[in-house]
Design an enzyme around this catalytic site. Structure first.
Site, PDB file in Angstrom:
ATOM      1  N   GLY A 236       0.824  -1.174   0.057  1.00 26.35           N
ATOM      2  CA  GLY A 236      -0.141  -0.003   0.073  1.00 26.35           C
ATOM      3  C   GLY A 236       0.860   1.304  -0.006  1.00 26.35           C
ATOM      4  CD  GLU A 258       4.674  -3.468  -3.819  1.00 26.63           C
ATOM      5  OE1 GLU A 258       5.063  -2.237  -4.025  1.00 26.63           O
ATOM      6  OE2 GLU A 258       3.786  -4.070  -4.159  1.00 26.63           O
ATOM      7  CB  CYS A 291       3.188   0.084  -6.386  1.00 23.69           C
ATOM      8  SG  CYS A 291       3.372  -1.799  -6.704  1.00 23.69           S
TER       9      CYS A 291
END
Length: 490
Positions: A236, A258, A291
């Site tokens: 997140g 992560e 991401c």
């Protein structure tokens, strides 16, 4: 559009509703309207999941019976294959994935990476012999054994939920841990289905539990603060990751994270197909909600005007080829929520205020439907000091930054709080590799090489996280090492 069945919790081997039968509406990104209901877990529900996972780890042979674990995790994989159509619907309706995106990261990549983890399991080392050593009178036969950490809280996001859920749940289970999966409130169905698979596969009670609720923080904070949970695996935002580290410190909990990214794609002046390399940099896949997306495009000053012209034409040519729920050629749909749409638009407005030149997009698109649609957007004349170049937007917003030479490109790429992924394009592979080695990031793609796969470790430097997911390294994140030394008689 489909109405989803109620997403239910899975606690101690039982698929169940939340205590008090509390539910909340799941809002569909395409429509902005409810598309189903989900159980709204209470603190008591989360506590019951923790008790179940703790009991299963402490009182059963799950952590030591390698074959049992492998067989059941493989059975869950087979159930996933049988449920691919349903999973595809969940990705589209809950996460807002366009059909073209489902066939990549949302489903097919998740399935392929799951298979990679099963294939890698025999490579995990459970014991290592260090031989006989020591001073006279204290010689010992020494070995290290690798054991499961214990109870894992897996906290996952809404952007590619199946892929991330697989990465955490499968690795932790194969390592011998018991797991409490806490999916995002926006995508509860993609978590609930793991409970259904575990029940059908015949998992022992408490080995896998699934809890979620409308409050995005309640269940996660309970997991982070509870001393009975040994490890938190979180994907997140960097801000939430910092909070998890801070709270987890109270119980000296192992944490691996992560987190965000602001990855740079460096197109060098000798790029083999410069026009295609620039045009393919449009940030459109799943509305930029990834991401590891390459949201900073770095282009040599000597070819900057050319690159901007190519990119402007590419976006214009892309036109309205996005935002249709039933169009199989579309890779981009809405962003996940009203809140995210407003956040992305605020960054677009900020980019204009900062003096960047808007070369494509920039608007909200209510004409696409009642959901959360933001146009594919690109800015030129961006400096790396601008907030749109430094902060993770998590939307379809690309920034184009000029550089002088290879050293300057590396400097700009590294001048970031983040270090998750990146790319280099050059006709000279040795030159590209030299640049890639100097970029402080967890993975680098050269000439569109695939640097993210189930058999490769994935993670970041700096504010992009701690630890690695996927690959053998991803399973090893869930192991402890124990030294055993047996004294040898003189």
């Amino acid at each position: 559009m489909s109405t989803l069945p109620e997403a239910k919790l899975y606690i101690d081997g039982v698929i169940c509703r939340a205590s008090g039968d509390k539910t909340y509406d799941v809002i569909g990104p395409w429509t902005g309207e409810p598309v189903g209901k989900a159980a709204d877990a209470s603190e008591a529900d989360v506590d019951a999941a923790i008790v179940a996972a703790r009991t299963a780890f402490d009182t059963t042979d799950w952590s030591t019976n390698h074959q049992l674990r492998f067989d059941l995790v493989k059975k869950m994989y087979e159930l996933l294959l049988e449920d691919k159509e349903r999973v595809s619907t969940l990705a589209r309706v809950e996460a807002g994935a366009a059909i073209g995106a489902v066939s990549r990261a949302h489903l097919d990549m998740a399935v392929a990476c799951y298979k990679d983890m099963l294939d890698l399991f025999p490579q995990v080392k459970w014991e290592k012999d260090y031989g006989r050593k020591g001073p006279e009178g204290y010689k010992s036969d020494r070995k290290v054994v690798y054991e499961a950490v214990g109870v894992v809280g897996a906290i996952t996001p809404w952007n590619v939920p199946l892929y991330v859920n697989v990465g955490k749940v499968v690795s932790a289970l194969l390592a011998g841990c018991t797991v409490i999966l806490k999916p995002a409130p926006n995508t509860p169905g993609m978590g609930a289905i793991f409970g259904e698979w575990a029940e059908k596969a015949g998992f022992p009670k408490g080995v896998l539990n699934v809890v979620f609720g409308q409050d995005p923080a309640l269940a996660g904070e309970r997991l982070v603060n509870d001393p009975r949970v040994d490890l938190i695996s979180f994907t997140g935002s960097t801000g939430v990751g910092k909070r998890i580290m801070e709270q987890g410190a109270k119980t000296l909990k192992r944490v691996f994270l992560e987190l965000g990214g602001k990855s740079a794609k460096i197109v060098l002046d000798d790029a083999p197909n410069f026009a295609m390399d620039i045009a393919s940099s449009m940030l459109i896949f799943h509305a930029g909600q990834g991401c590891a997306v390459q949201s900073r495009l770095l282009v040599p000053k000597s070819r900057y005007a050319e690159a901007v012209a190519i990119l402007t034409k590419a976006y214009a040519g892309f036109g309205e080829n996005w935002g249709e729920f039933d169009n199989p050629g579309h890779m981009m749909g809405p962003v996940i929520s009203q809140r995210q749409m407003e956040r992305v638009k605020s960054y677009i407005d900020l980019g204009i205020e900062e003096g960047a030149t808007l070369i494509a997009g920039g608007k909200l698109r209510p004409d696409k439907g009642g959901g959360f649609f933001v146009e594919p957007t690109a800015f030129a004349d961006v400096t790396n000091e601008m907030r749109i170049a430094r902060e993770e937007i998590f939307g379809p917003v690309l920034v184009v930054i000029p550089f002088e030479d290879d050293d300057d490109a590396v400097r700009i790429a590294n001048d970031s709080d983040y270090g998750l992924s990146g790319g280099v394009v050059s006709a000279d592979v040795d030159r590209a590799v030299n640049v890639a080695k100097r970029i402080r990031t967890g993975s680098v793609s050269i000439n569109n090489g695939m640097c993210i796969a189930g058999d490769l470790p994935f993670g970041g430097y700096k504010a992009s996280g701690i630890g690695r997911e996927w690959g053998v390294e991803g399973i090893e994140e869930f192991l402890e090492s124990k030294v055993i030394a047996v004294g040898v008689p003189a």
